[in-house]
Design an enzyme around this catalytic site. Structure first.
Site, PDB file in Angstrom:
ATOM      1  N   ASP A 400      -9.983   1.948  -0.920  1.00 47.97           N
ATOM      2  CA  ASP A 400      -8.590   2.060  -0.468  1.00 47.97           C
ATOM      3  C   ASP A 400      -8.404   3.429   0.202  1.00 47.97           C
ATOM      4  O   ASP A 400      -9.270   4.300   0.097  1.00 47.97           O
ATOM      5  CB  ASP A 400      -7.686   1.937  -1.712  1.00 47.97           C
ATOM      6  CG  ASP A 400      -6.207   1.856  -1.370  1.00 47.97           C
ATOM      7  OD1 ASP A 400      -5.867   1.518  -0.214  1.00 47.97           O
ATOM      8  OD2 ASP A 400      -5.378   2.131  -2.267  1.00 47.97           O
ATOM      9  N   GLU A 403      -8.290   5.468   5.559  1.00 45.38           N
ATOM     10  CA  GLU A 403      -7.975   5.611   7.012  1.00 45.38           C
ATOM     11  C   GLU A 403      -8.418   6.964   7.565  1.00 45.38           C
ATOM     12  O   GLU A 403      -8.770   6.980   8.752  1.00 45.38           O
ATOM     13  CB  GLU A 403      -6.474   5.399   7.234  1.00 45.38           C
ATOM     14  CG  GLU A 403      -6.020   3.976   6.975  1.00 45.38           C
ATOM     15  CD  GLU A 403      -6.056   3.577   5.502  1.00 45.38           C
ATOM     16  OE1 GLU A 403      -5.821   4.443   4.656  1.00 45.38           O
ATOM     17  OE2 GLU A 403      -6.346   2.403   5.214  1.00 45.38           O
ATOM     18  N   ASP A 475      -0.678  -3.215   2.691  1.00 44.15           N
ATOM     19  CA  ASP A 475       0.574  -3.331   1.936  1.00 44.15           C
ATOM     20  C   ASP A 475       1.594  -4.206   2.644  1.00 44.15           C
ATOM     21  O   ASP A 475       2.560  -3.718   3.248  1.00 44.15           O
ATOM     22  CB  ASP A 475       1.139  -1.932   1.680  1.00 44.15           C
ATOM     23  CG  ASP A 475       0.179  -1.090   0.855  1.00 44.15           C
ATOM     24  OD1 ASP A 475      -0.709  -1.680   0.194  1.00 44.15           O
ATOM     25  OD2 ASP A 475       0.295   0.151   0.882  1.00 44.15           O
TER      26      ASP A 475
HETATM   27  O1  MIG Z   1      -0.653   4.797  -2.137  1.00 39.32           O
HETATM   28  O2  MIG Z   1      -3.909   2.164  -5.450  1.00 39.32           O
HETATM   29  O3  MIG Z   1      -2.934  -0.675  -0.254  1.00 39.32           O
HETATM   30  O4  MIG Z   1      -3.295  -2.167  -2.573  1.00 39.32           O
HETATM   31  O5  MIG Z   1      -2.515  -1.000  -5.010  1.00 39.32           O
HETATM   32  C1  MIG Z   1      -0.898   3.477  -2.543  1.00 39.32           C
HETATM   33  C2  MIG Z   1      -2.570   1.859  -5.289  1.00 39.32           C
HETATM   34  C3  MIG Z   1      -2.345   3.319  -2.839  1.00 39.32           C
HETATM   35  C4  MIG Z   1      -2.520   1.279  -1.556  1.00 39.32           C
HETATM   36  C5  MIG Z   1      -3.184  -0.064  -1.489  1.00 39.32           C
HETATM   37  C6  MIG Z   1      -2.680  -0.913  -2.621  1.00 39.32           C
HETATM   38  C7  MIG Z   1      -2.996  -0.229  -3.937  1.00 39.32           C
HETATM   39  C8  MIG Z   1      -2.308   1.137  -3.965  1.00 39.32           C
HETATM   40  N1  MIG Z   1      -2.770   1.932  -2.833  1.00 39.32           N
END
Ligand code: MIG
Length: 812
Positions: A400, A403, A475
């Site tokens: 996650d 980017e 998201d």
């Molecule tokens: O700032 O890990 O897209 O699926 O549950 C949010 C927490 C960080 C973004 C991801 C989401 C995940 C969440 N993350």
């Protein structure tokens, strides 16, 4: 047309349009030609018979992206000559013509018919920004470009490639998390593909705010694109996948139902969750641990209180048939004494400012340093670190925030990345960062679990990411429009070389209504990735959290997903070989049919080749569906339907509009609690009468290891020939024994009551059959809302599954 050459001061001015200018000289090379123009160098390479690469640089060297293209150029016969002020290059499949006066390129197919041509403004620069302008052709449509919102046909819109963490994005917003700079241009009866291999921020404009041209550009780096031509859209996607690589065969459990939330904790709640699936007889394979599994969000830790005994927990989950996936965030807390930080700092593994100070920014753990995944030493370190999780029994990884994301959402451009030995700023490295994190994680899984196929789910990515990870669309929001937009995103990813993707079923931000959740579950059962997820502080969003009706509807679709495993697994196998999608926009098979592109029908797609899925909002009880040419069956009743028309379809919540293409072969099994659970040994083949016939390549292996690569698989071709009225099942190949020993063949839409097996005439049995379980009638008025659809008197035959060739004749 004549071209006005720029005055000489343009060559140095950085603020005005500078065309590539006259080609001053050129020479043949082993695989194409090199040319120099007034202002730039050009290199043309024949990569494959149907792929020509065009590179242009204002420097004395070319600066290729080392990460995306994996196919070496093949040696291909081509001819090259200068005729009438143009360079003509021809392969058997494609022709390129470059005008000497202005470097304008035109591409033709083997018959000499035009596929694509630079606009008179051609290849050009404004400062470091390089652009290629293309003529818009009559009725040209544009599809693909990966994770991009909007219509299937991208005409009239412009898109930016700049990987962005975009919480709760709007269904037309851009850019999102991943960038795939590859699109397909559709002309009448012809198509081509363009892959722009540049990792800088790039723009693709398909006629937004101008009707003069389409174009693509990057803010720096080379013009470096691959022009692809094949007779079909599928051929173009496959060629693109030859270039950038194919999805590796995932472990079978990754095809099952996956349950996520931000976050499940503590350990006993995770166990309760697992038990609830089993108690409620809802099949599931995966539970995710989101960021609360960590101590203060520090990657490579478990929270000592919430997860006191991770190993114990995971082994108990495994006994119940669950696999655990943990989230991995790139940010490493800058805390003295935290070993990953200390190691990364002392070994120089983090992204740095040009003065060598580590770049830090805030994310969940507070201030963090960022592993430089474009540095081979960092990748190696990351792979070793992952032992922390595999040691505890973790089987899959969820990358996650890659980017990369940080609070502030604006990364300074001067920070530097190794870029595999070619130090580059954030401008060039950002878009590739997420893919390199996915690669490191994929390889870390291989290193620590060498006998298991990796499963990595990534948010960010770039062209080629399919070699390392599946991708989810970030998201999203719990709304009807997001549900449909997610289908389009997945279909678009499939057009762009990424077959394994999905959306957060139920929606991440916001609260799903009961009906939305039920419908979303039914659609997601026909998505390559079948995963429910929801955000912190949202209501419970497990399939039983929306009342008993939704629970039952969910269960029927989850069961259906597991029944479809033989077809689905075979489809994944095929996709890993061809690069073609599992969820395939109708624009692939029906690219010349204008109706497919109408907003009303653009969400429809083929799933596993044989199904046509028409996603629909949950509040609709009737909808319009466009069935393309050919014959179809309504899946739940066998009602035959003529294609080439729009039909009205009832779509109560328990019946997603699903159709089967006439002539298809589907393979089903009984439902099982999880993908590794033993089935009843019966392989059910559903054969649909039709004029076209079809071929289904049934594939099995152990679902987990790499043994299939050395022959431990079971594969056989089921072929239905309508003209011969025969179903033939070729001899099984491979050394693996099938999990099935019985064959039950269901005959849909056939008139005959007997078939011929060998030289024996056999009468078919009949029974009433339903693909979906019957819902309990909670309401005293039976069947009012949720009719139970079935196929009365479906003919079938039970036989032993032999490994020798089998033939069933007399099918009419
Ligand atoms: O700032 O890990 O897209 O699926 O549950 C949010 C927490 C960080 C973004 C991801 C989401 C995940 C969440 N993350």
């Amino acid at each position: 047309m004549t071209h006005n050459l720029p005055d000489s001061n343009r060559k140095t001015s950085s603020s005005r349009y500078l065309p590539i200018g006259r080609i001053e000289n050129w020479k043949k090379t082993a695989d194409g030609f090199l040319a120099s123009s007034e202002v730039a160098q050009l290199q043309i390479t024949v990569v494959r018979g149907g792929i020509i690469r065009v590179q242009a640089s204002r420097n004395t060297f070319f600066d290729p992206n080392p990460y995306s293209v994996v196919a070496p150029a093949e040696s291909v016969d081509f001819s090259l000559e200068e005729i009438e002020d143009a360079i003509h290059l021809k392969t058997a499949e494609i022709q390129l013509q470059m005008e000497l006066v202005n470097g304008i390129c035109s591409f033709f197919d083997s018959t000499g018919s035009l596929l694509n041509k630079d606009d008179a403004l051609g290849i050009s620069w404004i400062g470091t920004e390089v652009t290629c302008y293309k003529e818009l052709q009559a009725n040209e449509k544009f599809i693909g470009l990966g994770e991009k919102t909007g219509n299937l046909n991208r005409s009239g819109r412009a898109y930016t490639n700049w990987n962005t963490d975009y919480f709760g994005y709007g269904i037309n917003d851009d850019p999102l998390y991943a960038s795939i700079p590859f699109y397909i241009g559709l002309l009448e009866e012809k198509a081509y593909g363009i892959y722009f291999d540049n990792t800088h921020k790039s723009v693709f404009n398909f006629g937004a705010s101008t009707d003069r041209f389409s174009y693509f550009n990057a803010e720096d780096g080379d013009l470096d694109y691959y022009f692809i031509h094949q007779p079909t859209v599928a051929g173009i996607i496959s060629s693109y996948a030859d270039l950038t690589g194919k999805m590796k065969m995932p472990p079978k459990w990754a095809l099952g139902y996956q349950q996520c939330r931000y976050s499940y904790y503590p350990d006993r709640e995770v166990l309760t969750l697992a038990n609830t699936f089993r108690d409620k007889n809802m099949p599931a394979d995966v539970i995710y641990l989101d960021i609360h599994h960590m101590e203060e969000y520090k990657v490579f830790t478990f929270d000592g209180e919430k997860f006191a005994d991770p190993k114990g927990l995971i082994s108990r989950l495994k006994e119940k048939g669950f696999r655990v996936i943990v989230i991995l965030d790139p940010g490493i807390k800058t805390e003295d004494g935290y070993i990953p930080y200390e190691e990364g700092k002392s070994q120089g593994l983090f992204v740095k400012y040009p003065d060598t100070q580590d770049y830090v920014a805030q994310v969940w753990p507070g201030y963090c340093a960022f592993p430089d995944f474009t540095n081979p030493a960092t990748r190696k370190w990351w792979m070793e670190k992952m032992e922390f999780y595999t040691e505890a029994g973790v089987d899959g990884f969820w990358t996650d925030m890659n980017e990369p994301a940080s609070w502030g959402q604006f990364t300074p451009n001067l920070i530097e990345f190794d870029y595999d030995g070619n130090t580059s700023s954030h401008r060039k490295a950002r878009n590739i960062y997420g893919m390199q994190m996915a690669k490191s994680t994929h390889e870390g899984s291989l290193k620590n679990l060498p006998n298991q196929r990796p499963f990595v789910l990534t948010r960010s990515g770039f062209a080629g990411v399919q070699r390392f990870a599946a991708l989810w669309t970030g998201d999203n929001v719990s709304t009807e429009e997001h549900m449909l937009a997610g289908v389009r995103l997945v279909n678009s990813l499939g057009l762009s070389g990424i077959p394994f993707s999905g959306y957060d079923l139920g929606g991440f931000a916001g609260e799903a209504t009961q009906s939305l959740y039920a419908r979303w579950m039914s659609i997601a059962a026909f998505s390559p990735l079948f995963r429910a997820h929801t955000m912190i502080n949202s209501n419970d969003a497990e399939p039983w959290a929306f009342g008993e009706e939704v629970e039952e509807i969910s269960r029927t679709y989850m069961n259906l997903r597991y029944k479809l495993l033989p077809t689905l697994y075979s489809s994944f196998r095929k996709s890993s070989q061809t690069g073609l999608p599992i969820a395939a926009s109708l624009a692939i098979a029906y690219s010349n049919d204008p109706l497919v592109f109408l907003p009303a029908y653009q969400n429809q797609y083929l799933f596993c080749d044989s199904f046509l899925i028409a996603p629909v909002e949950s509040f609709k009880e009737i909808m319009k569906v466009y069935l393309p040419e050919g014959d179809w069956y309504y899946f739940f009743t066998d009602q035959p339907l003529k294609g080439g028309k729009v039909i009205y379809q009832d779509c109560p919540l328990n019946n997603l509009p699903v159709y089967v293409k006439a002539g298809s072969i589907l393979a089903l099994q009984n439902t099982v609690p999880h993908t590794a659970a033993e089935n009843d040994g019966i392989l059910s083949i559903h054969l649909y009468a039709g004029n076209e016939g079809s071929e289904y390549i049934h594939y099995e292996d152990d679902g987990l290891s790499f043994d299939f690569e050395s022959g431990e698989y079971y594969e056989r071709i089921f072929r239905f020939s309508a003209s011969d009225q025969k179903l033939s099942i070729n001899e099984a190949t491979g050394n693996f024994s099938s999990q099935f020993d019985k064959l039950r063949i269901y005959f849909h839409g056939f008139t005959t009551d007997t078939i011929i097996l060998g030289d024996e005439n056999i009468s078919l049995e009949q029974k009433s059959f339903a693909f979906l379980d019957k819902l309990t009638e909670f309401d005293p008025l039976p069947d009012l809302n949720y009719p139970h659809l079935s196929i009365p008197k479906l003919k079938y035959l039970d036989i032993k599954l032999q490994s020798e060739k089998m033939e069933i004749a007399g099918l009419f």
